[in-house]
Design a protein around this motif. Structure first.
Motif, PDB file in Angstrom:
ATOM      1  N   ARG A  80       0.852  -1.194   0.000  1.00 28.88           N
ATOM      2  CA  ARG A  80       0.000   0.000   0.000  1.00 28.88           C
ATOM      3  C   ARG A  80       0.883   1.238   0.000  1.00 28.88           C
ATOM      4  O   ARG A  80       1.919   1.253   0.646  1.00 28.88           O
ATOM      5  N   PHE A  81       0.461   2.274  -0.684  1.00 28.71           N
ATOM      6  CA  PHE A  81       1.173   3.558  -0.679  1.00 28.71           C
ATOM      7  C   PHE A  81       0.239   4.628  -0.134  1.00 28.71           C
ATOM      8  O   PHE A  81      -0.848   4.808  -0.657  1.00 28.71           O
ATOM      9  N   LEU A  82       0.657   5.324   0.903  1.00 28.23           N
ATOM     10  CA  LEU A  82      -0.163   6.371   1.501  1.00 28.23           C
ATOM     11  C   LEU A  82       0.496   7.727   1.293  1.00 28.23           C
ATOM     12  O   LEU A  82       1.588   7.980   1.790  1.00 28.23           O
ATOM     13  N   ALA A  83      -0.202   8.587   0.524  1.00 26.39           N
ATOM     14  CA  ALA A  83       0.302   9.939   0.279  1.00 26.39           C
ATOM     15  C   ALA A  83      -0.097  10.860   1.420  1.00 26.39           C
ATOM     16  O   ALA A  83      -0.990  10.535   2.218  1.00 26.39           O
ATOM     17  N   ASP A  84       0.548  12.007   1.487  1.00 30.49           N
ATOM     18  CA  ASP A  84       0.186  13.067   2.433  1.00 30.49           C
ATOM     19  C   ASP A  84       0.038  12.538   3.857  1.00 30.49           C
ATOM     20  O   ASP A  84      -0.864  12.937   4.591  1.00 30.49           O
ATOM     21  N   THR A  85       0.908  11.636   4.222  1.00 32.59           N
ATOM     22  CA  THR A  85       0.847  11.028   5.551  1.00 32.59           C
ATOM     23  C   THR A  85       2.218  11.173   6.197  1.00 32.59           C
ATOM     24  O   THR A  85       3.180  10.543   5.777  1.00 32.59           O
ATOM     25  N   GLN A  86       2.279  12.016   7.204  1.00 29.07           N
ATOM     26  CA  GLN A  86       3.572  12.273   7.832  1.00 29.07           C
ATOM     27  C   GLN A  86       3.775  11.376   9.045  1.00 29.07           C
ATOM     28  O   GLN A  86       2.883  11.261   9.895  1.00 29.07           O
ATOM     29  N   VAL A  87       4.930  10.758   9.114  1.00 28.46           N
ATOM     30  CA  VAL A  87       5.281   9.988  10.308  1.00 28.46           C
ATOM     31  C   VAL A  87       5.719  10.970  11.378  1.00 28.46           C
ATOM     32  O   VAL A  87       6.652  11.758  11.170  1.00 28.46           O
ATOM     33  N   LEU A  88       5.022  10.927  12.517  1.00 23.79           N
ATOM     34  CA  LEU A  88       5.319  11.853  13.603  1.00 23.79           C
ATOM     35  C   LEU A  88       6.148  11.193  14.693  1.00 23.79           C
ATOM     36  O   LEU A  88       6.897  11.840  15.403  1.00 23.79           O
ATOM     37  N   ASP A  89       6.000   9.865  14.814  1.00 25.02           N
ATOM     38  CA  ASP A  89       6.720   9.168  15.875  1.00 25.02           C
ATOM     39  C   ASP A  89       6.849   7.693  15.507  1.00 25.02           C
ATOM     40  O   ASP A  89       6.075   7.174  14.693  1.00 25.02           O
ATOM     41  N   VAL A  90       7.827   7.058  16.112  1.00 28.34           N
ATOM     42  CA  VAL A  90       7.995   5.619  15.946  1.00 28.34           C
ATOM     43  C   VAL A  90       7.618   4.987  17.278  1.00 28.34           C
ATOM     44  O   VAL A  90       8.101   5.420  18.333  1.00 28.34           O
ATOM     45  N   LEU A  91       6.739   4.006  17.243  1.00 29.38           N
ATOM     46  CA  LEU A  91       6.217   3.411  18.467  1.00 29.38           C
ATOM     47  C   LEU A  91       7.039   2.178  18.833  1.00 29.38           C
ATOM     48  O   LEU A  91       7.381   1.359  17.967  1.00 29.38           O
ATOM     49  N   THR A  92       7.384   2.075  20.108  1.00 30.91           N
ATOM     50  CA  THR A  92       8.224   0.969  20.552  1.00 30.91           C
ATOM     51  C   THR A  92       7.644   0.346  21.819  1.00 30.91           C
ATOM     52  O   THR A  92       6.927   1.002  22.583  1.00 30.91           O
ATOM     53  N   VAL A  93       7.964  -0.916  22.008  1.00 30.42           N
ATOM     54  CA  VAL A  93       7.710  -1.579  23.291  1.00 30.42           C
ATOM     55  C   VAL A  93       9.038  -2.217  23.679  1.00 30.42           C
ATOM     56  O   VAL A  93       9.584  -3.028  22.929  1.00 30.42           O
ATOM     57  N   GLY A  94       9.578  -1.806  24.817  1.00 27.90           N
ATOM     58  CA  GLY A  94      10.911  -2.271  25.191  1.00 27.90           C
ATOM     59  C   GLY A  94      11.893  -1.811  24.133  1.00 27.90           C
ATOM     60  O   GLY A  94      11.900  -0.646  23.733  1.00 27.90           O
ATOM     61  N   ASP A  95      12.701  -2.728  23.623  1.00 27.00           N
ATOM     62  CA  ASP A  95      13.630  -2.320  22.563  1.00 27.00           C
ATOM     63  C   ASP A  95      13.220  -2.905  21.220  1.00 27.00           C
ATOM     64  O   ASP A  95      14.044  -3.331  20.429  1.00 27.00           O
ATOM     65  N   ARG A  96      11.898  -2.925  20.975  1.00 25.47           N
ATOM     66  CA  ARG A  96      11.349  -3.383  19.693  1.00 25.47           C
ATOM     67  C   ARG A  96      10.433  -2.328  19.090  1.00 25.47           C
ATOM     68  O   ARG A  96       9.727  -1.636  19.816  1.00 25.47           O
ATOM     69  N   VAL A  97      10.450  -2.250  17.789  1.00 22.63           N
ATOM     70  CA  VAL A  97       9.516  -1.375  17.087  1.00 22.63           C
ATOM     71  C   VAL A  97       8.148  -2.049  17.008  1.00 22.63           C
ATOM     72  O   VAL A  97       8.066  -3.258  16.778  1.00 22.63           O
ATOM     73  N   VAL A  98       7.082  -1.289  17.226  1.00 24.98           N
ATOM     74  CA  VAL A  98       5.746  -1.877  17.064  1.00 24.98           C
ATOM     75  C   VAL A  98       4.884  -1.083  16.073  1.00 24.98           C
ATOM     76  O   VAL A  98       3.768  -1.486  15.764  1.00 24.98           O
ATOM     77  N   GLY A  99       5.389   0.039  15.601  1.00 29.67           N
ATOM     78  CA  GLY A  99       4.591   0.774  14.624  1.00 29.67           C
ATOM     79  C   GLY A  99       5.048   2.213  14.495  1.00 29.67           C
ATOM     80  O   GLY A  99       6.081   2.609  15.028  1.00 29.67           O
ATOM     81  N   VAL A 100       4.273   2.972  13.726  1.00 26.60           N
ATOM     82  CA  VAL A 100       4.533   4.401  13.599  1.00 26.60           C
ATOM     83  C   VAL A 100       3.229   5.153  13.845  1.00 26.60           C
ATOM     84  O   VAL A 100       2.140   4.650  13.573  1.00 26.60           O
ATOM     85  N   ARG A 101       3.375   6.358  14.394  1.00 25.72           N
ATOM     86  CA  ARG A 101       2.218   7.226  14.541  1.00 25.72           C
ATOM     87  C   ARG A 101       2.314   8.282  13.458  1.00 25.72           C
ATOM     88  O   ARG A 101       3.354   8.936  13.317  1.00 25.72           O
ATOM     89  N   THR A 102       1.252   8.404  12.675  1.00 25.49           N
ATOM     90  CA  THR A 102       1.241   9.401  11.601  1.00 25.49           C
ATOM     91  C   THR A 102       0.163  10.432  11.899  1.00 25.49           C
ATOM     92  O   THR A 102      -0.629  10.254  12.826  1.00 25.49           O
ATOM     93  N   ASP A 103       0.142  11.480  11.072  1.00 22.95           N
ATOM     94  CA  ASP A 103      -0.915  12.473  11.268  1.00 22.95           C
ATOM     95  C   ASP A 103      -2.266  11.936  10.817  1.00 22.95           C
ATOM     96  O   ASP A 103      -3.284  12.595  10.952  1.00 22.95           O
ATOM     97  N   ALA A 104      -2.281  10.691  10.298  1.00 22.27           N
ATOM     98  CA  ALA A 104      -3.555  10.071   9.926  1.00 22.27           C
ATOM     99  C   ALA A 104      -3.813   8.818  10.749  1.00 22.27           C
ATOM    100  O   ALA A 104      -4.601   7.964  10.362  1.00 22.27           O
ATOM    101  N   GLY A 105      -3.103   8.666  11.858  1.00 20.42           N
ATOM    102  CA  GLY A 105      -3.364   7.516  12.720  1.00 20.42           C
ATOM    103  C   GLY A 105      -2.152   6.605  12.852  1.00 20.42           C
ATOM    104  O   GLY A 105      -1.088   6.868  12.286  1.00 20.42           O
ATOM    105  N   VAL A 106      -2.343   5.523  13.612  1.00 23.44           N
ATOM    106  CA  VAL A 106      -1.245   4.609  13.911  1.00 23.44           C
ATOM    107  C   VAL A 106      -1.198   3.483  12.883  1.00 23.44           C
ATOM    108  O   VAL A 106      -2.225   2.976  12.447  1.00 23.44           O
ATOM    109  N   LEU A 107       0.010   3.120  12.490  1.00 18.43           N
ATOM    110  CA  LEU A 107       0.213   1.939  11.636  1.00 18.43           C
ATOM    111  C   LEU A 107       1.039   0.940  12.431  1.00 18.43           C
ATOM    112  O   LEU A 107       2.159   1.260  12.851  1.00 18.43           O
TER     113      LEU A 107
END
Ligand code: FAD
Length: 817
Positions: free
Chosen positions: A164-191
């Motif tokens: 999937r390609f999402l335009a006009d979607t800015q990554v604002l933060d990278v979500l982690t649990v402990g020392d693992r990545v679990v997703g990203v927070r964008t201005d259009a919600g969490v992935l």
């Protein structure tokens, strides 16, 4: 499969999505803050010149892979790659010589390239004024990549595979649990994501900050203009549009920091001659508000005047045209010019693929995809790894200074031994002032200043007269005949070497040995006082590093490694071991310690009077270590040698280093031993058959190929063991000795056997012990000692002979003392 989020839909992010889908990953989401398909990053306006010849084999291979892929993606109505060929011209004799050196790289790495004369240059690029060029380098496989078309075609393919390609979607933060990545927070919600790959181009440093990772890249402006119609170019316009509209080869005029491509009957001109423009990322959007996109700054007409004059001189047809428009485009520069690839050392699942040119984009994306999916990138990424810098080198001022230099030098002739003037003295040995007093010339390794040779040893050339030939000027840059005298003095009497800059790591805790054991090819679980030389391998059996492990205590190991990559690797292993309940700690101790090696026939006379420890050959045996008071300071002696002579590496705290060194120096002087620098050490280690990891061997090579299989234990379990047993040996690192006394080589020269290109030189030194150049070179495994080969030095064939692996003291008699 893992859920993957790719940040950035430029040429790198889009190529990566395509590569991941091709490897069977179904859940891939590419997000970009900009619109699609032209997201507003560097790829949206890239002129797309692709030159595959490079000093770096890896960068050349990545470029060749990119060309192959983009050629394959082309269709009649979507030409991804227009193989117009490349022509680099010389306007000075030095540049013409440099083109021969570049032709050598091309031969070494398997690219097609030929040095051509002025007439051929003009035949290939008829707009050139023959009076202005001395010759050129023609690279027929190079050409123009149409970044936006490559993006469109790869995106379509990736989407067909489920991406999937999402335009006009800015990554604002990278979500982690402990020392693992679990997703990203964008201005259009969490992935949600298991893997996040940052392909943010020149936004890379800011994206790294989201996860506490310093990505040492600098956004810089680079001027590009397009002319009005050039009547002389019109006959060479292709009736197709866009990047397809060119038939003239891409042209580089590096003496003037200029490059050219054709856009139909117009010419595009890129210029690196202006002062570096470091982009202030905090005001980027304000500064580019009036521009078509955030990667374009206003054009500076005054800064381009010299470029335009010079362009009209070499391409007289431009006198009938004007500059139609220009812009200052933004892209990434880095401290050493290399890209930033690889995993976050402290956050599992976060990867970086940035500071990558269109030229290397698809190749780099394939390597990262392999790395993410299989754990091995398939190529030597040591010069591209985002973890290759020491913490001191990541200082922002140092990064900006070095990256600005990389901009200034982008088209310069760079000597392999060149030492940058910027960002020096970042890390100093405890003995630095003493070295300065001895007149040291310094090189830099991982930010550490280290002596190359000492002017104070100049008179040694009389004490040890060496019948060396007159060296060509190129060879003598960053080098001195004093180094030869230091090498001879070491073999005949003794040498002191400051080894402080070599990276040392302490692994401690009850589980120290168990944590390290599976990572190396020999079992470190030996009695306290044991030292082993071992390799770290990857899953494919490639050599990740070579290390020296000293068991200084039951639960404490001191490991000599090859630099920051190994520190990251060991820290990563310890972090995972702790997660499984182990008690183990990894700490780099390089800067807090000082290490002096004492090697040579008189080593005993230098050290024995300073310590109560029995340092006789039978007292502290080869590959043993012991703590002792030396010259009144607490020290640790390790009986190893990187030059093939009897002696020890003596390590103490940085604060005691000067005192230890002074006492050793005094005794050394009494017996006639000398301080030696890195240049002498390099010569000595090459004579002795010792490899330098990163230069002579990398993760693309197996222990058998690299000639270090002796370090692989049969009765030990380690990563890569199964692969190593199965890997066929098709090429090998050979030792060569030059037939003629006056032959010199440096690195990367092409190796030929019976007229065919069969490999390349990795390192070489003119050896006073042999009276000729000794070199290492990769070549076919079936070359045998005595076989005649040639290596090319600036276009001239030099004859050499394959020799036994070790040139000096193959029986190790000198090591035994
Ligand atoms: P980009 O194309 O910049 O893509 C990064 C993307 O990340 C952007 O689209 C951005 O919007 C997105 N992004 C950033 N932050 C976020 C966020 N927080 N959330 C979501 N998305 C985000 N290279 C060559 O090989 N040959 C050439 O001839 C050449 N000429 C050049 C000429 C000029 C004038 C310039 C400026 C560059 C040139 N380059 C050339 C370099 C080349 O253009 C770049 O290196 C390349 O395009 C970088 O691709 P990329 O995908 O890494 O970055």
């Amino acid at each position: 499969g893992p859920r993957v989020v790719v940040i950035g839909a430029g040429i790198v992010g889009t190529s990566l999505a395509d590569e991941l889908v091709a490897r069977g990953l179904g859940d891939v989401t590419v997000v970009d803050r900009g619109p699609l398909p032209a997201a507003g990053g560097s790829s949206s306006h890239a002129p797309g010149l692709v030159f595959a010849t490079n000093a770096s084999r890896t960068l050349s291979d990545l470029a060749a892979a990119t060309i192959t892929k983009f050629r394959g993606l082309s269709t009649p109505d979507a030409l991804c790659f227009n193989a117009v060929g490349g022509l680099e011209v010389a306007t000075t004799p030095e540049r013409l010589a440099e083109l021969h050196r570049k032709a050598g790289w091309a031969a070494s790495w398997g690219r097609r390239a030929e040095v051509v004369d002025t007439a051929d240059c003009v035949r290939l690029h008829p707009l050139l004024d023959p009076a202005t060029v001395l010759g050129g380098l023609h690279t027929p496989d190079d050409g123009l990549a149409d970044a936006l078309t490559c993006i469109a075609v790869q995106r379509r393919r990736a989407e067909a595979g489920g991406a999937r390609f999402l335009a006009d979607t800015q990554v604002l933060d990278v979500l982690t649990v402990g020392d693992r990545v679990v997703g990203v927070r964008t201005d259009a919600g969490v992935l949600d994501a298991d893997v996040v790959v940052s392909c943010g181009g020149f936004w890379g440093a800011e994206l790294g900050e989201l996860v506490g990772l310093t990505v040492p890249l600098v956004a810089m402006g680079h001027e590009y203009v397009t002319t009005t119609a050039v009547p002389a170019a019109a006959p060479f316009a292709d009736p197709r549009t866009g990047h397809a509209a060119a038939t003239l080869p891409i042209l580089r005029h590096q003496n003037a920091d200029l490059y050219y491509r054709q856009h139909g009957d117009r010419i595009g001109i890129g210029y690196y001659g202006h002062d570096p423009v470091v982009v202030d990322m905090t005001s980027l959007y304000d500064d580019t508000a009036d521009q078509p996109m955030p990667s374009m700054l206003p054009f500076s007409a005054s800064g381009f005047r010299a470029a335009w004059d010079e362009s009209q001189r070499v391409l007289p047809g431009l006198r009938d045209a004007a500059i139609a428009d220009g812009f200052t485009g933004i892209f990434s520069f880095t401290p050493d010019g290399g890209p930033m690839l690889g995993p976050h050392p402290g956050l599992d699942g976060f990867w970086v693929a940035e500071a990558i040119w269109v030229t290397q984009s698809a190749g780099a994306a394939a390597a990262i995809a392999d790395w993410v999916v299989t754990g091995a990138p398939g190529i030597d990424v040591s010069g591209c790894d985002v973890n290759r810098f020491a913490p001191a080198e990541l200082d922002r001022d140092a990064v900006v200074a070095r990256s600005s230099r990389a901009f200034v030098e982008v088209y310069d002739i760079i000597h392999p031994r060149a030492v940058p003037a910027e960002a020096r003295d970042l890390r100093l040995s405890a003995l630095h002032d003493d070295h300065v007093a001895r007149g040291a010339s310094f090189g830099v390794s991982h930010g550490c200043e280290r002596p190359l040779w000492f002017a104070a040893n100049r008179s040694l050339t009389e004490r040890f007269p060496i019948d060396a030939p007159g060296m060509p000027e190129w060879y003598t840059r960053g080098w001195s005949p004093i180094a030869l005298a230091e090498a001879v003095a070491t073999r005949e009497v003794g040498g002191l070497f400051d080894m402080s800059s070599l990276t040392r790591v302490e692994i401690s805790g009850p589980d120290a040995v168990a944590t390290l054991a599976p990572l190396i090819t020999r079992d470190p679980d030996r009695p306290v006082g044991s030292v082993v030389y071992a390799l770290m391998l990857d899953e494919t059996g490639g050599v990740l590093s070579d290390v020296t492990v000293a068991r200084v205590d039951h639960d404490r190991l001191v490991v000599g490694v090859n630099g920051p990559l190994d520190v990251a690797r060991l820290s990563h292993a310890a972090r995972h071991a702790r997660a499984r309940g182990a008690t183990v700690d990894v700490r780099e101790i390089t800067d807090e310690t000082c290490c002096v090696a004492v090697w040579g026939p008189r080593a005993l006379d230098i050290v024995a009077p300073l310590t109560d420890l029995d340092v006789s050959p039978s007292g502290l045996r080869y590959y043993r270590c012991a703590d002792a008071v030396v010259a009144g300071v607490q020290a640790s002696l390790t009986r190893v040698s990187y030059v093939g002579e009897f002696g020890w590496e003596i390590t103490t705290s940085a604060s005691d280093g000067s005192r230890l060194a002074a006492a050793l120096g005094e005794n050394a002087e009494r017996v006639g031993a000398v301080w030696g620098g890195r240049a002498a050490m390099d010569c000595l280690r090459i004579e002795k058959g010792y490899r330098s990891w990163g230069t002579d061997m990398t993760r693309t090579d197996s222990p058998h190929e690299a000639g270090v299989a002796f370090a692989v234990a049969k009765d030990h379990e380690f990563v890569g063991r199964a692969a190593v047993a199965e890997r066929p040996v098709v090429r090998q690192l050979h030792t060569l000795v030059a037939d003629d006394r006056d032959t010199v080589l440096l690195e990367s020269e092409p190796l030929r056997h019976r007229g065919s290109d069969v490999g390349y030189v990795t390192s070489a030194a003119w050896s006073p012990a042999v009276g000729a150049t000794v070199a290492y070179a990769w070549g076919p495994a079936d070359l045998r000692p005595g076989d005649a080969v040639t290596a090319e030095w600036f276009g001239q064939e030099r004859s050499l002979r394959v020799a036994p692996p070790v040139t000096v003291d193959p029986e190790n008699l000198r090591l035994k003392g």
